[in-house]
Motif scaffolding. Sequence first.
Motif, PDB file in Angstrom:
ATOM      1  N   TYR A  82       1.359   7.051  -6.608  1.00 46.58           N
ATOM      2  CA  TYR A  82       0.338   8.102  -6.815  1.00 46.58           C
ATOM      3  C   TYR A  82       0.967   9.490  -6.651  1.00 46.58           C
ATOM      4  O   TYR A  82       0.737  10.388  -7.471  1.00 46.58           O
ATOM      5  CB  TYR A  82      -0.787   7.861  -5.806  1.00 46.58           C
ATOM      6  CG  TYR A  82      -1.644   9.034  -5.418  1.00 46.58           C
ATOM      7  CD1 TYR A  82      -2.684   9.475  -6.233  1.00 46.58           C
ATOM      8  CD2 TYR A  82      -1.448   9.683  -4.179  1.00 46.58           C
ATOM      9  CE1 TYR A  82      -3.499  10.540  -5.836  1.00 46.58           C
ATOM     10  CE2 TYR A  82      -2.261  10.735  -3.786  1.00 46.58           C
ATOM     11  CZ  TYR A  82      -3.285  11.160  -4.615  1.00 46.58           C
ATOM     12  OH  TYR A  82      -4.089  12.203  -4.226  1.00 46.58           O
TER      13      TYR A  82
ATOM     14  N   GLU B  90       0.589  10.814 -10.216  1.00 42.25           N
ATOM     15  CA  GLU B  90      -0.612  11.661 -10.315  1.00 42.25           C
ATOM     16  C   GLU B  90      -0.344  13.075  -9.850  1.00 42.25           C
ATOM     17  O   GLU B  90      -0.830  14.029 -10.427  1.00 42.25           O
ATOM     18  CB  GLU B  90      -1.758  11.061  -9.493  1.00 42.25           C
ATOM     19  CG  GLU B  90      -2.778  10.335 -10.357  1.00 42.25           C
ATOM     20  CD  GLU B  90      -4.053  10.000  -9.613  1.00 42.25           C
ATOM     21  OE1 GLU B  90      -4.830  10.918  -9.320  1.00 42.25           O
ATOM     22  OE2 GLU B  90      -4.253   8.806  -9.329  1.00 42.25           O
TER      23      GLU B  90
ATOM     24  N   ARG C 255     -12.705  11.363  -2.892  1.00 40.70           N
ATOM     25  CA  ARG C 255     -13.065  10.445  -3.992  1.00 40.70           C
ATOM     26  C   ARG C 255     -13.847   9.252  -3.447  1.00 40.70           C
ATOM     27  O   ARG C 255     -14.826   8.831  -4.036  1.00 40.70           O
ATOM     28  CB  ARG C 255     -11.796   9.913  -4.677  1.00 40.70           C
ATOM     29  CG  ARG C 255     -11.374  10.742  -5.870  1.00 40.70           C
ATOM     30  CD  ARG C 255     -10.323   9.940  -6.649  1.00 40.70           C
ATOM     31  NE  ARG C 255      -9.129  10.751  -6.817  1.00 40.70           N
ATOM     32  CZ  ARG C 255      -7.983  10.299  -7.293  1.00 40.70           C
ATOM     33  NH1 ARG C 255      -7.847   9.030  -7.647  1.00 40.70           N
ATOM     34  NH2 ARG C 255      -6.955  11.099  -7.426  1.00 40.70           N
TER      35      ARG C 255
ATOM     36  N   LEU D  37      -8.159  11.677  -1.747  1.00 40.17           N
ATOM     37  CA  LEU D  37      -8.602  10.281  -1.880  1.00 40.17           C
ATOM     38  C   LEU D  37      -9.832  10.010  -1.023  1.00 40.17           C
ATOM     39  O   LEU D  37     -10.731   9.267  -1.419  1.00 40.17           O
ATOM     40  CB  LEU D  37      -7.457   9.327  -1.503  1.00 40.17           C
ATOM     41  CG  LEU D  37      -6.180   9.490  -2.330  1.00 40.17           C
ATOM     42  CD1 LEU D  37      -5.098   8.531  -1.840  1.00 40.17           C
ATOM     43  CD2 LEU D  37      -6.470   9.265  -3.809  1.00 40.17           C
TER      44      LEU D  37
ATOM     45  N   LEU E 108      -6.346   3.574  -3.200  1.00 36.80           N
ATOM     46  CA  LEU E 108      -5.937   3.647  -4.612  1.00 36.80           C
ATOM     47  C   LEU E 108      -6.054   2.287  -5.306  1.00 36.80           C
ATOM     48  O   LEU E 108      -6.475   2.204  -6.459  1.00 36.80           O
ATOM     49  CB  LEU E 108      -4.493   4.148  -4.703  1.00 36.80           C
ATOM     50  CG  LEU E 108      -4.342   5.653  -4.452  1.00 36.80           C
ATOM     51  CD1 LEU E 108      -2.915   5.996  -4.034  1.00 36.80           C
ATOM     52  CD2 LEU E 108      -4.753   6.452  -5.691  1.00 36.80           C
ATOM     53  N   GLU E 109      -5.682   1.235  -4.589  1.00 39.13           N
ATOM     54  CA  GLU E 109      -5.723  -0.095  -5.213  1.00 39.13           C
ATOM     55  C   GLU E 109      -7.153  -0.593  -5.434  1.00 39.13           C
ATOM     56  O   GLU E 109      -7.366  -1.607  -6.097  1.00 39.13           O
ATOM     57  CB  GLU E 109      -4.959  -1.109  -4.342  1.00 39.13           C
ATOM     58  CG  GLU E 109      -3.466  -0.827  -4.375  1.00 39.13           C
ATOM     59  CD  GLU E 109      -2.653  -1.949  -3.758  1.00 39.13           C
ATOM     60  OE1 GLU E 109      -3.193  -3.042  -3.505  1.00 39.13           O
ATOM     61  OE2 GLU E 109      -1.453  -1.717  -3.539  1.00 39.13           O
TER      62      GLU E 109
ATOM     63  N   ASP F 155      -9.844   1.571  -6.444  1.00 39.56           N
ATOM     64  CA  ASP F 155     -10.604   2.648  -7.095  1.00 39.56           C
ATOM     65  C   ASP F 155     -11.297   3.547  -6.084  1.00 39.56           C
ATOM     66  O   ASP F 155     -12.415   4.036  -6.308  1.00 39.56           O
ATOM     67  CB  ASP F 155     -11.651   2.072  -8.069  1.00 39.56           C
ATOM     68  CG  ASP F 155     -11.014   1.171  -9.114  1.00 39.56           C
ATOM     69  OD1 ASP F 155      -9.915   1.510  -9.586  1.00 39.56           O
ATOM     70  OD2 ASP F 155     -11.597   0.107  -9.421  1.00 39.56           O
ATOM     71  N   CYS F 156     -10.668   3.720  -4.944  1.00 33.36           N
ATOM     72  CA  CYS F 156     -11.177   4.549  -3.850  1.00 33.36           C
ATOM     73  C   CYS F 156     -12.489   4.040  -3.259  1.00 33.36           C
ATOM     74  O   CYS F 156     -13.218   4.802  -2.610  1.00 33.36           O
ATOM     75  CB  CYS F 156     -11.285   6.018  -4.256  1.00 33.36           C
ATOM     76  SG  CYS F 156      -9.666   6.779  -4.371  1.00 33.36           S
TER      77      CYS F 156
ATOM     78  N   SER G 287       2.080   1.817  -3.437  1.00 33.61           N
ATOM     79  CA  SER G 287       1.021   2.346  -4.314  1.00 33.61           C
ATOM     80  C   SER G 287       0.803   3.834  -4.067  1.00 33.61           C
ATOM     81  O   SER G 287       0.585   4.611  -4.996  1.00 33.61           O
ATOM     82  CB  SER G 287      -0.302   1.618  -4.068  1.00 33.61           C
ATOM     83  OG  SER G 287      -0.178   0.293  -4.430  1.00 33.61           O
ATOM     84  N   PHE G 288       0.864   4.216  -2.796  1.00 38.70           N
ATOM     85  CA  PHE G 288       0.655   5.632  -2.485  1.00 38.70           C
ATOM     86  C   PHE G 288       1.813   6.471  -3.041  1.00 38.70           C
ATOM     87  O   PHE G 288       1.594   7.570  -3.584  1.00 38.70           O
ATOM     88  CB  PHE G 288       0.516   5.824  -0.965  1.00 38.70           C
ATOM     89  CG  PHE G 288       0.162   7.232  -0.586  1.00 38.70           C
ATOM     90  CD1 PHE G 288      -1.116   7.737  -0.839  1.00 38.70           C
ATOM     91  CD2 PHE G 288       1.094   8.083  -0.003  1.00 38.70           C
ATOM     92  CE1 PHE G 288      -1.460   9.043  -0.509  1.00 38.70           C
ATOM     93  CE2 PHE G 288       0.761   9.386   0.335  1.00 38.70           C
ATOM     94  CZ  PHE G 288      -0.516   9.866   0.080  1.00 38.70           C
TER      95      PHE G 288
ATOM     96  N   TYR H 152       0.835  -1.209   0.000  1.00 41.21           N
ATOM     97  CA  TYR H 152       0.000   0.000   0.000  1.00 41.21           C
ATOM     98  C   TYR H 152       0.870   1.259   0.000  1.00 41.21           C
ATOM     99  O   TYR H 152       0.572   2.238  -0.692  1.00 41.21           O
ATOM    100  CB  TYR H 152      -0.931   0.021   1.212  1.00 41.21           C
ATOM    101  CG  TYR H 152      -2.029  -1.040   1.188  1.00 41.21           C
ATOM    102  CD1 TYR H 152      -2.596  -1.470  -0.008  1.00 41.21           C
ATOM    103  CD2 TYR H 152      -2.498  -1.599   2.376  1.00 41.21           C
ATOM    104  CE1 TYR H 152      -3.602  -2.434  -0.022  1.00 41.21           C
ATOM    105  CE2 TYR H 152      -3.513  -2.564   2.367  1.00 41.21           C
ATOM    106  CZ  TYR H 152      -4.050  -2.972   1.172  1.00 41.21           C
ATOM    107  OH  TYR H 152      -5.043  -3.919   1.157  1.00 41.21           O
TER     108      TYR H 152
END
Length: 447
Positions: free
Chosen positions: A70, A74, A102, A99, A318-319, A321-322, A66-67, A63
């Motif tokens: 982002y 992003e 979202r 996030l 994020l993994e 789709d929020c 992944s952040f 995680y």
Amino acid sequence: MEARPVGAAAELSMAGLHASLSDPALESMNFLNEVASRYPQAISFASGRPCEEFFDIALIHQYIDSFCDYLRNELGYAEPRLSQALFQYGRTKGIIHELVARHLAVDEGIHVDPESVVVTVGCQEAMFIVLRALRRDERDVLLAISPTYVGLTGAARLVDMPVWPVRSGRSGVDLDDLVEQAARARAAGLRPRACYVMPDFANPSGATLSTEDRQRMLEVAGQQDLLLLEDNPYGTFGNGTRLPTLKALDTGRRVVYLGSFAKTGFPGARVGYAVADQRVIAADGTVSLLADELSKIKSMVSVNTSPVAQAVVGGKLLENDCSVIKANVRETAVYVNNLSQVLDGLARRFPPESAGAGISWNVPGGGFFVVVTLPFAVDDTMLEYSARQHGVLWTPMSHFYGAGNGTHQVRLAYSQLTPDRIEAGLERFTALVADAQQRAAAGSARA
Ligand SMILES: Cc1ncc(COP(=O)(O)O)c(C=O)c1O
């Protein structure tokens, strides 16, 4: 004052410390944890913890990665800004606010400016900073649908804000009583500031408000000039159609929404948030967001929520789709199955025509909790007896009421148990009930 001998050890009198320290609300969680720790073999229907089946240390690293991707891809962060974001003190309102906004749009149909989100150290901090802001002086009171979450009562005690119970009635909220309590408070020269409510699978009652009651509650809040503090840690763990949150229905910025990732993420992260999009007008006419005012309080309580913890929760969002619904498909299935197992198990063991005479329970549509009503009184002493003699733990509902209520009810939390443990736990609970009924009958025969 008499001089004390040189080197005398410091001693503090409880009477000289903050009144909350002698309040049962603050002792409640410790007491329940302490009983559980003394009887580690007991099967626990006491704690509303998430299931542990899917915990995996590797996910924490994944995680965070992944952040970081982002932030890089992003948000365009390059080194050293990227490492700064995780290593350094950070933005008081948090770094996963976009996030969170979202997620609210995806899962709840709530559309808010990310600037109105304050990421907090669990929902507990969100409750504390909101109440701290709302409590100006001794005239301010908080209304709360009763029974209520003990963490809310405790947070109110810390800021010296009395909590006035509002009856839940048969439907989860008695709106006439809400109006009456607000009127009573005003008649006593007090200011009811807000009403705390869990519309979905409440802790402890398991109750869910109908859409009509949600709409009416918003109307009453408008008429009474109250804020609604909507707490929603369990709303996505249901087995049917989801109802709109108060915040999704709120067109007048009446609702301060309190969120927790303790159950949808994991409690060890200690990440929650408040959505506070209300306008605050200063004496000179300048306007700010309540979220920014809350952030001033937060800056003096926890400075900022750990960016490492936020990165873990952010990565999980994020993994998926929020969507916390998507992130918790397996967990929700566990909770829904556990709930039906508990309900079926109670129905089998307590048929109304025999063993179940005088015993009833509610049928929640989801969440973590079922409330059982018994024909005899239960209290902390019986909980200890239950742990010692029968090896089963539960929570006396009196912990969630003011004095004198919920005396014949227990809360059963089933979220953390496996099917085998639920069956064994219900057997033990049934033995306790039979034992208590026999003891009550013997007592009344002697009397
Ligand atoms: C109704 C309710 N609100 C808030 C919380 C606290 O959440 P957190 O762990 O995010 O502080 C809980 C935890 O059990 C809860 O049941």
